[in-house]
Design a protein around this motif. Structure first.
Motif, PDB file in Angstrom:
ATOM      1  N   GLU A 168     -15.877 -42.293  15.396  1.00  0.00           N
ATOM      2  CA  GLU A 168     -15.609 -43.101  16.593  1.00  0.00           C
ATOM      3  C   GLU A 168     -14.757 -44.275  16.129  1.00  0.00           C
ATOM      4  N   CYS A 197     -13.530 -47.552  15.160  1.00  0.00           N
ATOM      5  CA  CYS A 197     -14.378 -48.742  15.044  1.00  0.00           C
ATOM      6  C   CYS A 197     -13.640 -49.911  14.392  1.00  0.00           C
ATOM      7  N   MET A 222     -13.982 -45.037   6.624  1.00  0.00           N
ATOM      8  CA  MET A 222     -15.437 -45.106   6.706  1.00  0.00           C
ATOM      9  C   MET A 222     -16.017 -43.712   6.449  1.00  0.00           C
ATOM     10  N   HIS A 259     -20.072 -46.759  16.179  1.00  0.00           N
ATOM     11  CA  HIS A 259     -19.571 -45.821  15.175  1.00  0.00           C
ATOM     12  C   HIS A 259     -20.096 -44.430  15.576  1.00  0.00           C
TER      13      HIS A 259
HETATM   14 CU1  CUA Z   1     -17.101 -46.565  12.015  1.00  0.00          CU
HETATM   15 CU2  CUA Z   1     -15.193 -45.495  12.879  1.00  0.00          CU
END
Ligand code: CUA
Length: 337
Positions: free
Chosen positions: A209, A211, A218, A172
């Motif tokens: 990032e 994920c 998120m 992440h």
């Molecule tokens: Cu955790 Cu994208």
């Protein structure tokens, strides 16, 4: 031709203005151009410095281009000029040394900022917080006080913060544009982020990032508070969770205690689950479900009814509660202060 070039430009400007209008109406802007911590400020100043050097390079290149096309070009019928540039040592040295100097002017502040923003030893008096990234939510655990919370990080102003970034599953990236980051959160290693926030306020964070399915869901919030406000928040989190003794909440407590919720969620003195967020003080949070929904009874009911519809890929199962059971459970969770 000229008109064609102007119109897309005007359209782009109008779109940008409209966009700023939208952003203004939103509660929390995500911008690196309004830094609210030392780390974010260093990165902002570096960005401005490099942009100025880039602008200088652009001006030189465009000027040379215009001179070459309109002043020094060969006119129709004119003989080609003698090619002397290849043997002009002075010119060769100038266009080698010039760019090298500009690169040096860019790399010196860049390298300085990299080292300045990653101190190996935490500054004295740092508040150390473990940040664990999960698919798809953030767990915050305060080393000294033992406070555990999710998706809402509380920080005091005027004190160095040392974040230990850990991942429970995949890679992440921790990013709060106004405070700092991005820093990758990698399974099997601890990355660190050090910052000091200046201005109280609520700042939006986002995993940066990719994920998995709910990467975009998120999100998290950072509440920067005065030292007094922070201390009082920390004290209330340390205290045993208090519960509103309404009949609905009391029924909800029984439903929770006998449900699969207890396997995944911890509630002070009730359950010891650790897969999902700690719910001991759930009623004090402003958001739920990875910061996607605001914490209102209606949203909590929606989330419990069908987590997958709100956060695709979420591991939380549907409980299949009837309307009354759902209302009682929501009343219980909202009563946890
Ligand atoms: Cu955790 Cu994208």
């Amino acid at each position: 031709m000229r008109r064609g070039a102007v119109l897309p430009g005007a359209t782009a400007l109008a779109a940008t203005a409209a966009c700023f209008g939208c952003a203004k109406g939103r509660e929390l802007p995500m911008t690196t151009l309004a830094p609210k911590s030392d780390l974010a400020e260093w990165i902002y100043h570096l960005f401005i410095q490099i942009t100025l050097w880039d602008a200088l390079i652009l001006a030189i290149v465009v000027t040379a281009f215009i001179l070459a096309v309109f002043v020094f070009s060969t006119r129709v019928g004119e003989a080609a000029p003698p090619s002397s540039a290849a043997s002009d040592l002075g010119l060769e040295v100038a266009w080698t040394v010039g760019p090298a100097l500009i690169l040096l002017m860019i790399s010196i502040p860049t390298v300085r900022t990299i080292f300045r923003s990653q101190p190996r030893i935490p500054p004295t008096g740092s508040l150390v917080i473990n940040v664990t990234a999960h698919q798809w939510w953030w767990e915050f655990s305060y080393q000294d006080s033992g406070v555990e919370t999710a998706d809402e990080l509380h920080l005091p102003t005027g004190r160095p913060i040392r974040l230990h970034l850990l991942s429970n599953d995949v890679i992440h990236s921790f990013w709060v544009p106004q405070l700092g980051g991005k820093r990758d959160v990698v399974p099997g290693q601890v990355n660190e982020l050090t910052l000091e926030a200046f201005v109280p306020g609520t700042y939006l964070g986002q995993c940066a990032e990719f994920c998995g399915l709910s990467h975009a869901n998120m999100k998290f919030r950072v509440m920067v508070e005065t030292p007094g406000q922070f201390a009082s928040w920390e004290r209330s989190e340390q205290a045993a969770s208090s519960q509103n003794p309404s009949p609905a909440a009391a029924e909800g407590a029984k439903i929770f205690a006998n449900s699969p919720c207890t396997t995944c969620h911890r509630i002070d003195g009730v359950s010891k689950g650790y897969i999902g967020p700690d719910l001991s003080h759930f009623g004090t949070r402003t958001t739920l479900a990875g910061g996607v929904l605001s914490n209102t009874p209606v949203n909590v009911a929606k989330w419990i009814t069908d987590p997958e519809a709100i956060k695709p890929g979420a591991q939380m199962p549907r409980l299949g509660l009837n309307g009354e059971q759902l209302n009682d459970l929501v009343a219980y969770l909202e009563s946890l202060k």
